[in-house]
Design an enzyme around this catalytic site. Structure first.
Site, PDB file in Angstrom:
ATOM      1  N   SER A 213       0.829  -1.198   0.000  1.00 31.72           N
ATOM      2  CA  SER A 213       0.000   0.000   0.000  1.00 31.72           C
ATOM      3  C   SER A 213       0.864   1.249   0.000  1.00 31.72           C
ATOM      4  O   SER A 213       1.972   1.249   0.552  1.00 31.72           O
ATOM      5  CB  SER A 213      -0.854  -0.036   1.257  1.00 31.72           C
ATOM      6  OG  SER A 213      -1.459   1.195   1.503  1.00 31.72           O
TER       7      SER A 213
ATOM      8  N   TYR B 109      -2.456  -1.495  10.981  1.00 29.56           N
ATOM      9  CA  TYR B 109      -2.642  -1.982   9.614  1.00 29.56           C
ATOM     10  C   TYR B 109      -1.438  -1.585   8.749  1.00 29.56           C
ATOM     11  O   TYR B 109      -0.835  -2.422   8.075  1.00 29.56           O
ATOM     12  CB  TYR B 109      -3.942  -1.418   8.994  1.00 29.56           C
ATOM     13  CG  TYR B 109      -3.976  -1.612   7.495  1.00 29.56           C
ATOM     14  CD1 TYR B 109      -4.247  -2.869   6.946  1.00 29.56           C
ATOM     15  CD2 TYR B 109      -3.677  -0.565   6.616  1.00 29.56           C
ATOM     16  CE1 TYR B 109      -4.226  -3.063   5.576  1.00 29.56           C
ATOM     17  CE2 TYR B 109      -3.663  -0.757   5.248  1.00 29.56           C
ATOM     18  CZ  TYR B 109      -3.943  -2.001   4.722  1.00 29.56           C
ATOM     19  OH  TYR B 109      -3.910  -2.199   3.368  1.00 29.56           O
TER      20      TYR B 109
ATOM     21  N   LYS C  77       1.803  -3.829   6.737  1.00 27.41           N
ATOM     22  CA  LYS C  77       2.297  -3.775   5.350  1.00 27.41           C
ATOM     23  C   LYS C  77       3.816  -3.585   5.340  1.00 27.41           C
ATOM     24  O   LYS C  77       4.535  -4.222   4.576  1.00 27.41           O
ATOM     25  CB  LYS C  77       1.606  -2.643   4.568  1.00 27.41           C
ATOM     26  CG  LYS C  77       0.126  -2.889   4.306  1.00 27.41           C
ATOM     27  CD  LYS C  77      -0.109  -4.111   3.412  1.00 27.41           C
ATOM     28  CE  LYS C  77      -1.543  -4.526   3.335  1.00 27.41           C
ATOM     29  NZ  LYS C  77      -1.780  -5.868   2.810  1.00 27.41           N
TER      30      LYS C  77
END
Ligand code: NAD
Ligand code: WQD
Length: 345
Positions: free
Chosen positions: A128, A155, A159
């Protein structure tokens, strides 16, 4: 000729389902595994309506290493995987960090481990733009060389940690894997057929689903989070990429991995359009494309929001031979067509 199999973890989800369709169109045989924690079996019907073929599917949790190993032992022909399976709600990850770390990290660890056991194979990972945080002005648009910033949420951290896991696997010097990490900017829209699209749970946190739900009358008005940013119209800027264009980039990544001869490689690509759009511009484009009025108000800034970020996609354009080129009005129309379909409007 027999189709080359590609395992698609999280293939019943939003980006995964669109990618399955594009893999099929490109001559691959996608094999979907999904635990349906954020999707449903209806998606498989949607895929079948588009491709004319019932997709190969197994309900499986990627955090279960025995189930993963078993899958590869049964199907020795799988040498490529695209790993979408993860939890993705930023706010929820702040409230339930351990659930996010477990799901997102263990899923990837298991996949890497069992694919190493398989012998030479390749993985495409869903990363992302969140890894870049708010880039300094000299790094806009953002290329892959821009410095990474500490992530703001568990979150986002998953990543970054997943990318570190891939990096250290390659650095070991004895990996048989080739890997590509795709850093998505803001995926939007739905398949033009409206058979598949995004299904947010509860109140949408992302901009376009909130816009389409407001247009459908499910929400009273859109809150534009802040109009006092240092941008031309004061609202935040992002790079909104059409989900079907994004799906095609995965096919290009698999094509590239399939043709590689050396082992132990890892590459990063930014997937965006190269065009930054403000929140107010998105709203305007949506209303114009669909001849609709969407009520909105200016609301306070949302905590943790980044002011502006958009991609320099030239590496993906050149190396993958891929470009996000769907016109904006088509993207906006696809989003509305999908919302109308799921609300029976
Ligand atoms: P999604 O929730 O629609 O799809 C993810 C799918 O994975 C779901 O079908 C879910 O049921 C499944 N899943 C989750 N955990 C699993 C597990 N342990 N085992 C098996 N299946 C599991 O999300 P999406 O928008 O399609 O995102 C796909 C990937 O892209 C995610 O990794 C996400 O973090 C990443 N990503 C998404 C965006 C975005 O804005 N949508 C942006 C950047 C990156
Ligand atoms: C876009 C813009 C909001 C809703 C998130 C994740 C990121 C990535 C993509 C996975 C912002 C504004 C939004 C609303 C608004 N996901 N907005 N009113 O924040 O860029 O990124 O999704 O990796 O990690 O953080 O996307 O769609 O939430 O917001 O004004 O009701 O729309 O402030 O400027 P974001 P978004």
């Amino acid at each position: 000729m027999e189709r080359v199999k590609v395992l698609v973890t999280g293939g019943a989800g939003y980006i995964g389902s669109h990618t399955v369709v594009e893999l099929y169109a490109a001559g691959y045989q996608p094999v979907i595994v999904d635990n349906l924690s954020n999707s449903s079996l209806d998606v498989l019907e949607g895929i079948e309506k588009i491709t004319g073929v019932s997709p190969l599917f197994e309900k499986l949790d990627c955090t279960d290493i025995d189930a993963m190993r078993n899958l590869f032992q049964r199907d020795k022909g799988i040498r490529h995987a695209i790993h979408f399976a993860a939890y993705k709600a930023v706010g929820e990850s702040v409230e339930h960090p351990l659930i996010y770390y477990r799901n997102n990290l263990v899923s990837l660890l298991n996949l890497v481990e069992v694919m190493e056991e398989q012998g030479p194979s390749s993985i495409v990972f869903s990363s992302s733009c969140t890894v870049y945080g708010q880039p300094d002005p000299e790094f806009l648009p953002v290329s892959e060389d821009a410095p990474l910033q500490p992530a703001q949420s568990p979150y986002g951290k998953t990543k970054q940690m997943c990318e570190s896991i891939l990096e250290d696997t390659i650095k070991s010097g004895n990996s048989k894997l080739n890997m590509i990490s795709l850093r998505y900017f803001n995926p939007v829209g739905a398949h033009p057929s409206a058979h598949i699209g995004e299904l947010p749970r509860g109140v949408p946190q992302n901009l376009l689903p909130f816009v389409t739900q407001t247009a459908a009358g499910l929400r009273k008005e859109l809150s534009v989070f802040g109009n006092d940013y240092n941008t031309p119209d004061g609202s935040c800027i992002r790079d909104y990429i059409y989900v079907c264009d994004l799906a095609k980039a995965h096919v290009a990544a698999i094509d590239r991995l399939q043709s590689m001869h050396e082992r132990g490689t890892l590459e990063y690509f930014n997937l965006g359009t190269g065009r930054g759009l403000s929140v107010l511009e998105v709203l305007d484009e949506f209303m114009k494309a669909n001849s609709l009025e969407v009520p909105f108000k200016i609301a306070p800034r949302r905590k943790g929001d980044i002011e502006q970020v958009w991609a320099d996609p030239s590496k993906a354009n050149q190396v993958l031979g891929w470009k996000a080129d769907t016109p904006l009005d088509q993207i906006m129309k696809s989003a509305w067509r999908w919302e109308k379909r799921i609300r029976n409007l």
